[in-house]
Scaffold this motif. Sequence first.
Motif, PDB file in Angstrom:
ATOM      1  N   THR A  96     -14.957  -0.241 -13.819  1.00 33.49           N
ATOM      2  CA  THR A  96     -15.319   0.677 -12.570  1.00 33.49           C
ATOM      3  C   THR A  96     -15.011   2.263 -12.974  1.00 33.49           C
ATOM      4  O   THR A  96     -13.684   2.431 -13.375  1.00 33.49           O
ATOM      5  CB  THR A  96     -14.701   0.394 -11.277  1.00 33.49           C
ATOM      6  OG1 THR A  96     -14.878  -1.110 -11.013  1.00 33.49           O
ATOM      7  CG2 THR A  96     -15.221   1.207 -10.090  1.00 33.49           C
ATOM      8  N   LEU A  97     -15.906   3.033 -12.981  1.00 30.70           N
ATOM      9  CA  LEU A  97     -15.840   4.386 -13.674  1.00 30.70           C
ATOM     10  C   LEU A  97     -16.222   5.410 -12.331  1.00 30.70           C
ATOM     11  O   LEU A  97     -17.526   5.179 -12.176  1.00 30.70           O
ATOM     12  CB  LEU A  97     -16.433   4.797 -14.838  1.00 30.70           C
ATOM     13  CG  LEU A  97     -16.548   6.066 -15.388  1.00 30.70           C
ATOM     14  CD1 LEU A  97     -14.906   6.669 -15.486  1.00 30.70           C
ATOM     15  CD2 LEU A  97     -17.094   6.445 -16.610  1.00 30.70           C
ATOM     16  N   ASN A  98     -15.388   5.929 -11.672  1.00 30.62           N
ATOM     17  CA  ASN A  98     -15.644   6.755 -10.599  1.00 30.62           C
ATOM     18  C   ASN A  98     -16.600   6.215  -9.724  1.00 30.62           C
ATOM     19  O   ASN A  98     -17.748   6.381  -9.075  1.00 30.62           O
ATOM     20  CB  ASN A  98     -16.710   8.119 -11.291  1.00 30.62           C
ATOM     21  CG  ASN A  98     -15.652   8.886 -12.275  1.00 30.62           C
ATOM     22  OD1 ASN A  98     -14.243   8.982 -12.020  1.00 30.62           O
ATOM     23  ND2 ASN A  98     -16.241   9.602 -13.155  1.00 30.62           N
ATOM     24  N   GLY A  99     -16.276   4.855  -9.435  1.00 26.04           N
ATOM     25  CA  GLY A  99     -16.817   4.130  -8.436  1.00 26.04           C
ATOM     26  C   GLY A  99     -18.109   3.222  -8.677  1.00 26.04           C
ATOM     27  O   GLY A  99     -18.853   2.453  -8.007  1.00 26.04           O
ATOM     28  N   SER A 100     -18.807   3.211  -9.928  1.00 31.66           N
ATOM     29  CA  SER A 100     -19.672   2.455 -10.476  1.00 31.66           C
ATOM     30  C   SER A 100     -19.302   1.462 -11.618  1.00 31.66           C
ATOM     31  O   SER A 100     -18.374   1.985 -12.456  1.00 31.66           O
ATOM     32  CB  SER A 100     -20.923   3.439 -10.910  1.00 31.66           C
ATOM     33  OG  SER A 100     -21.205   4.198 -10.216  1.00 31.66           O
ATOM     34  N   THR A 143     -10.100   0.087 -12.877  1.00 32.32           N
ATOM     35  CA  THR A 143     -10.748   1.231 -12.133  1.00 32.32           C
ATOM     36  C   THR A 143     -10.189   2.376 -12.751  1.00 32.32           C
ATOM     37  O   THR A 143      -8.927   2.557 -12.501  1.00 32.32           O
ATOM     38  CB  THR A 143     -10.331   0.903 -10.767  1.00 32.32           C
ATOM     39  OG1 THR A 143     -10.924  -0.345 -10.414  1.00 32.32           O
ATOM     40  CG2 THR A 143     -10.844   2.047  -9.792  1.00 32.32           C
ATOM     41  N   THR A 171     -10.574   6.731 -12.783  1.00 35.93           N
ATOM     42  CA  THR A 171     -11.356   7.858 -12.101  1.00 35.93           C
ATOM     43  C   THR A 171     -11.207   9.104 -12.977  1.00 35.93           C
ATOM     44  O   THR A 171      -9.887   9.214 -13.311  1.00 35.93           O
ATOM     45  CB  THR A 171     -10.688   8.218 -10.760  1.00 35.93           C
ATOM     46  OG1 THR A 171     -10.719   6.861  -9.731  1.00 35.93           O
ATOM     47  CG2 THR A 171     -11.233   9.486  -9.912  1.00 35.93           C
ATOM     48  N   THR A 172     -12.059  10.076 -13.091  1.00 34.30           N
ATOM     49  CA  THR A 172     -11.938  11.114 -13.965  1.00 34.30           C
ATOM     50  C   THR A 172     -12.148  12.360 -13.306  1.00 34.30           C
ATOM     51  O   THR A 172     -12.542  12.189 -11.922  1.00 34.30           O
ATOM     52  CB  THR A 172     -12.852  11.204 -15.252  1.00 34.30           C
ATOM     53  OG1 THR A 172     -14.314  11.261 -14.525  1.00 34.30           O
ATOM     54  CG2 THR A 172     -13.048   9.888 -15.745  1.00 34.30           C
ATOM     55  N   GLU A 211     -14.779  14.125 -13.023  1.00 33.81           N
ATOM     56  CA  GLU A 211     -16.204  14.023 -12.613  1.00 33.81           C
ATOM     57  C   GLU A 211     -16.246  13.298 -11.192  1.00 33.81           C
ATOM     58  O   GLU A 211     -16.800  13.377 -10.042  1.00 33.81           O
ATOM     59  CB  GLU A 211     -17.073  13.384 -13.245  1.00 33.81           C
ATOM     60  CG  GLU A 211     -17.193  14.318 -14.585  1.00 33.81           C
ATOM     61  CD  GLU A 211     -16.452  14.077 -15.840  1.00 33.81           C
ATOM     62  OE1 GLU A 211     -15.467  13.451 -15.614  1.00 33.81           O
ATOM     63  OE2 GLU A 211     -16.627  14.860 -16.707  1.00 33.81           O
ATOM     64  N   GLY A 212     -15.432  12.030 -10.868  1.00 32.79           N
ATOM     65  CA  GLY A 212     -15.129  11.500  -9.788  1.00 32.79           C
ATOM     66  C   GLY A 212     -14.570  12.116  -8.716  1.00 32.79           C
ATOM     67  O   GLY A 212     -14.828  12.076  -7.567  1.00 32.79           O
ATOM     68  N   ALA A 266     -16.758  14.708  -7.131  1.00 33.50           N
ATOM     69  CA  ALA A 266     -17.734  14.257  -6.195  1.00 33.50           C
ATOM     70  C   ALA A 266     -17.198  13.746  -5.077  1.00 33.50           C
ATOM     71  O   ALA A 266     -17.926  13.427  -4.090  1.00 33.50           O
ATOM     72  CB  ALA A 266     -18.618  13.299  -7.001  1.00 33.50           C
ATOM     73  N   ASP A 267     -16.062  13.757  -4.739  1.00 35.19           N
ATOM     74  CA  ASP A 267     -15.196  13.310  -3.751  1.00 35.19           C
ATOM     75  C   ASP A 267     -14.695  14.226  -2.736  1.00 35.19           C
ATOM     76  O   ASP A 267     -14.273  15.087  -2.867  1.00 35.19           O
ATOM     77  CB  ASP A 267     -13.808  12.531  -4.378  1.00 35.19           C
ATOM     78  CG  ASP A 267     -12.988  11.881  -3.117  1.00 35.19           C
ATOM     79  OD1 ASP A 267     -13.601  11.830  -1.995  1.00 35.19           O
ATOM     80  OD2 ASP A 267     -11.983  11.414  -3.497  1.00 35.19           O
TER      81      ASP A 267
END
Lengths: 288, 157
Positions: free
Chosen positions: B10-14, B74, B76-77, B79-80, B83-84
């Motif tokens: 899972t990368l940034n929620g996808s 999971t 998160t970068t 970019e995630g 977008a949060d």
Amino acid sequence: MSAIQRYLAPTTLEEALDALRESEATILAGGTDVMPQSQAGRLRLQPTLLNIRRIDELGGIALDGASIRIGALATISELLESELINERLPILAEAADHFASPQIRNAGTVGGNVCNASPAGDTLVPLIVLNAEVELASKRDGKVERRRMPLESFFAGPGRTHRAADELLTAIYVPAPAEGFVAHFAKFGTRPALDISAVSVGIGGVWRNGTFKNARVAFGAVAPTPVRGRATEGVLEGSALDAAAIGMAAAAARDEVRPISDVRASAWYRKEMIHSLTKKVLTNVADA
Amino acid sequence: MSLTREIAFTLNGSLRNVTVPVTMTALAMLRDVLRLTGTKYGCGEGECGACTIIVDGRSVNACLMFAVDCDGRTVTTIEGVAADEASEPLRQAMVDNGAVQCGFCTPGMVMQSTWLLEQNPHASRDEIKRGLEGNLCRCTGYKKLIDAVAAVSGTNQ
């Protein structure tokens, strides 16, 4: 790097031991040493890259009878956050707090720090003070065998241990310290974070009624492996930890270590720093 | 040819599926395979923190991680985080305090600060300094960075 023929990420100890039996393998856990060392060409990756991070039984920190079991995969952050470690083995939390950086503490494992066998490895000195044992598992004749050995005899040289190629370090066992046991650790580098220790000192013993007994002393980065300071222990045994006794022990420590000169410090400087750190650590022990 | 492996994480929620060489770093996968270039390559050996990402709730150096080890996890970068909405206070505090000079360390600083504030929402200045000790700013703009994180944690100390 391209010599790798297979990548395995087993979920059970048996699968991992089978893989170690079948071919030469590079064992991967947190990656914080394997990755930079292999990228820099200092570590040649073996035909099998064996990622052990998904083997649940290699994790955790828990009481196990009269010992505290630290799973090989416990991270340095987990040491730092563990109530059991902070209450029973605070010298280990002290070392974990000054280990590399938060990001590396979050990934790096205790088992990795031990197997990496750096003379400057920050968990090794406190673990030797604590009389820790390593547990090694192998699968020979179809069944899992385990053996233990004292951590202080585990190291064979810089980056080398007495782990056989088909063995996996599964856990560290630390006997629960006796009533009145006090231990402290200090390291010296040019900055507090992310610096490899130029020298480190750990000292522990039973400190009761003004007498220090069962002294255990260990030094890091003054020899090819972390070492016991037996002469210093001799000076400390039964001492009152007053200023004179601390001075004598610090002088004994300076005299017994045989460091080398390298990029981090000269031999002379290391000996002087061992002297100061021994004083500092003993002062902390005496204040307990 | 180097050995490759297909992984899913899972990368940034996808959920993402990607095939990577087994010796590739997570950083190279993010930047060169997935084209997420917000995570920076600074030193490549865990000293600078420019490549900080969050994996299973823990901040780590992407340059020290094997990409294959992202499998099933999971990630998160920056970019995630960008977008949060929850990270808006930190972003605004970075702007208000002028906490960016050349900007190269900024993604790593934001990632580590995000993790730090999750762990310790009311971190003191000393705790912020300790929390950011694995992140280098070669412009030496530390004071404003610490001011920005302190503004979010609401510390006066």
